[in-house]
Design an enzyme around this catalytic site. Structure first.
Site, PDB file in Angstrom:
ATOM      1  N   ARG A  55     -25.322  35.820  64.399  1.00  0.00           N
ATOM      2  CA  ARG A  55     -24.802  36.209  62.649  1.00  0.00           C
ATOM      3  C   ARG A  55     -24.502  37.442  62.690  1.00  0.00           C
ATOM      4  O   ARG A  55     -23.128  37.335  61.946  1.00  0.00           O
ATOM      5  CB  ARG A  55     -26.043  36.028  61.803  1.00  0.00           C
ATOM      6  CG  ARG A  55     -25.716  36.380  59.779  1.00  0.00           C
ATOM      7  CD  ARG A  55     -27.233  35.941  59.764  1.00  0.00           C
ATOM      8  NE  ARG A  55     -28.124  36.371  60.003  1.00  0.00           N
ATOM      9  CZ  ARG A  55     -28.375  37.403  59.832  1.00  0.00           C
ATOM     10  NH1 ARG A  55     -28.273  38.837  59.233  1.00  0.00           N
ATOM     11  NH2 ARG A  55     -29.933  37.644  60.256  1.00  0.00           N
ATOM     12  N   TYR A 112      -6.303  29.791  41.367  1.00  0.00           N
ATOM     13  CA  TYR A 112      -6.596  28.160  42.234  1.00  0.00           C
ATOM     14  C   TYR A 112      -8.454  28.584  41.558  1.00  0.00           C
ATOM     15  O   TYR A 112      -9.057  28.643  41.287  1.00  0.00           O
ATOM     16  CB  TYR A 112      -7.120  28.661  44.052  1.00  0.00           C
ATOM     17  CG  TYR A 112      -6.993  27.579  44.658  1.00  0.00           C
ATOM     18  CD1 TYR A 112      -7.373  26.485  44.667  1.00  0.00           C
ATOM     19  CD2 TYR A 112      -8.914  28.194  45.119  1.00  0.00           C
ATOM     20  CE1 TYR A 112      -8.292  25.059  45.097  1.00  0.00           C
ATOM     21  CE2 TYR A 112      -9.446  27.079  46.074  1.00  0.00           C
ATOM     22  CZ  TYR A 112      -9.485  25.985  45.567  1.00  0.00           C
ATOM     23  OH  TYR A 112     -10.183  25.365  46.170  1.00  0.00           O
ATOM     24  N   ASP A 190      -5.141  37.298  46.366  1.00  0.00           N
ATOM     25  CA  ASP A 190      -5.017  35.903  47.526  1.00  0.00           C
ATOM     26  C   ASP A 190      -3.473  35.900  48.593  1.00  0.00           C
ATOM     27  O   ASP A 190      -3.013  35.205  47.808  1.00  0.00           O
ATOM     28  CB  ASP A 190      -5.776  34.704  46.764  1.00  0.00           C
ATOM     29  CG  ASP A 190      -6.143  33.847  48.060  1.00  0.00           C
ATOM     30  OD1 ASP A 190      -4.488  33.769  48.335  1.00  0.00           O
ATOM     31  OD2 ASP A 190      -6.478  32.888  46.993  1.00  0.00           O
ATOM     32  N   LYS A 215      -5.457  26.962  56.106  1.00  0.00           N
ATOM     33  CA  LYS A 215      -4.563  26.823  55.490  1.00  0.00           C
ATOM     34  C   LYS A 215      -3.361  27.144  56.713  1.00  0.00           C
ATOM     35  O   LYS A 215      -3.307  27.084  57.532  1.00  0.00           O
ATOM     36  CB  LYS A 215      -4.201  27.362  54.235  1.00  0.00           C
ATOM     37  CG  LYS A 215      -5.508  27.077  52.859  1.00  0.00           C
ATOM     38  CD  LYS A 215      -5.684  25.917  52.775  1.00  0.00           C
ATOM     39  CE  LYS A 215      -6.355  25.090  51.909  1.00  0.00           C
ATOM     40  NZ  LYS A 215      -7.338  26.023  51.761  1.00  0.00           N
TER      41      LYS A 215
END
Length: 397
Positions: A55, A112, A190, A215
């Site tokens: 982790r 978004y 972004d 993306k």
């Protein structure tokens, strides 16, 4: 991690080599995927190469983070990248790292939908306020930030998407950085649509860059992920702690797939750009098309700014139809190569109806998307085939 980390200025060279030194034991050119969740120390209190539990750290994830930092941060070696299980997980970790109850986020009026939902529905009840403005209106942005100061906001963030999703607005990163910094706010950009191949917000004055690596960075519609990239050591330490303590990390297989996609980002984006530009020009003369939103078009209001701060105009095109919602839905449901689906940025072409899909969460607000709009994620297929597909669907209106 790699002798190629910041040695070369060429984007594609860094994409292929940063963080990707060959494996020492067998000489494997492609670094192995480290699946282990835990690591044996040399002895109590003495770790092997800094690894103890997956982790917190993982060699495959570290390789991806070095690769991303080398691309988004350039060759000066200051940038640090942190990857997460999704783009929204990255945004959530970032906001928790740099803001708290009493903070305020000023964001664009076509941000978004998932980002807006996160800020409004999840972080709002926790005490984070938000204001929506037109990022192209610098005076409105200044007023919004001033109002947050007057209201006693503890931390202030200016949150920007450029190009924006799905209205394809272009905002001046350098100017907005000056506006934010003048009042002690941080600028977060972004960069998902543009990618580091086309745009480098940190070089233009931004404090933080976020990505949905799902993306264009992953590029093949087969792995979910997100990233935060910063060049400030204090912010980096806070994000690193959130990554470790909250644990929304990406697994090693996801990191490997993202790394593999990122190595070809430059060559893919060249093709996305070329195809999208050709399709945008084609759509200008098609009956039934009301408006084509693409920053590469000379009549786009942000064209000159995009040409200045980007090295290409991207692979995203939005289209509005004179026939309203019915026409938009019909086109979205009848193309063949352009598959109707969420997401974007893969090698295959996708079509999306944002009003009821990606941006359904902002329906009824000032961020609502026009119902006659479809968003095209233009892939890397042969552009003549893509135009034939669109022509057939639109001619049926």
């Amino acid at each position: 991690m790699s002798e190629y980390q910041y040695t070369y200025e060429g984007f594609n060279t860094r994409a292929i080599h940063a963080g990707q030194a060959h494996e020492e034991v067998y000489g494997a050119v492609v670094p192995p995927v480290h699946l282990s969740t835990t690591y044996a120390p040399v002895k109590v209190g003495e770790l092997r190469h800094g690894y103890d539990y997956g982790r917190g750290t993982n060699p495959t994830r570290d390789s991806l983070q070095v690769q991303l930092a080398a691309l988004e941060g350039g060759v000066d070696g200051k940038a640090q990248a942190f990857t997460f299980g999704s783009g929204l997980a990255a945004e959530n970790a970032l906001i928790h790292a740099i803001a708290g109850p009493g903070a305020h986020i000023v964001m664009g009026n076509d941000v978004y939908g998932g980002t807006y939902r996160l800020v409004d529905k999840i972080l709002g009840p926790w005490g984070v306020g938000h204001t929506v403005v037109d990022m192209g209106d610098l005076s409105a942005v200044e007023q919004a930030l001033a109002a947050t100061a007057s209201a006693g906001a503890t931390d202030r963030i200016l949150w920007l998407e450029t190009p924006s999703n799905p209205m394809m607005k272009i905002s001046d990163i350098a100017a907005l950085a000056e506006v934010a910094h003048a009042v002690g706010a941080l600028l977060v950009v972004d960069n998902t649509f543009a990618t580091p191949y086309l745009q480098l917000p940190l070089e233009l004055g931004a404090d933080v860059v976020v990505h949905s690596t799902t993306k264009y960075i992953g590029g093949h519609s087969d792995v979910i992920g997100g990233a935060v990239v910063v060049n400030d050591a204090e912010i980096a330490e806070k994000v690193k702690f959130q990554q470790f303590a909250a644990g929304a990390v990406n697994g090693p297989l996801d990191a490997y797939l993202t790394t593999r996609g990122l190595k070809t980002l430059g060559v893919r984006m060249d093709r996305h750009n070329a195809n999208a530009g050709t399709i945008a020009q084609y759509l200008l003369s098609v009956p039934g098309v009301e408006r084509v939103l693409y920053p590469g078009l000379a009549d786009h209001p942000g064209h000159e700014l995009a040409a200045k701060q980007m090295r290409g105009f991207g692979g995203m095109v939005s289209v509005q139809f004179t026939g309203g919602a019915a026409a938009a839905k019909q086109v979205a449901e009848t193309t063949r190569l352009f598959q109707l689906a969420e997401s974007l940025g893969g090698i295959e072409s996708l079509m999306n109806y944002p009003a009821e899909m990606t941006h359904a969460s902002v329906a009824g607000t000032e961020l609502a998307v026009p119902d006659n709009l479809v968003r095209l994620s233009v892939g890397i297929e042969d552009v003549a085939d893509l135009i034939d597909d669109l022509d057939r669907a639109i001619s049926s209106l």
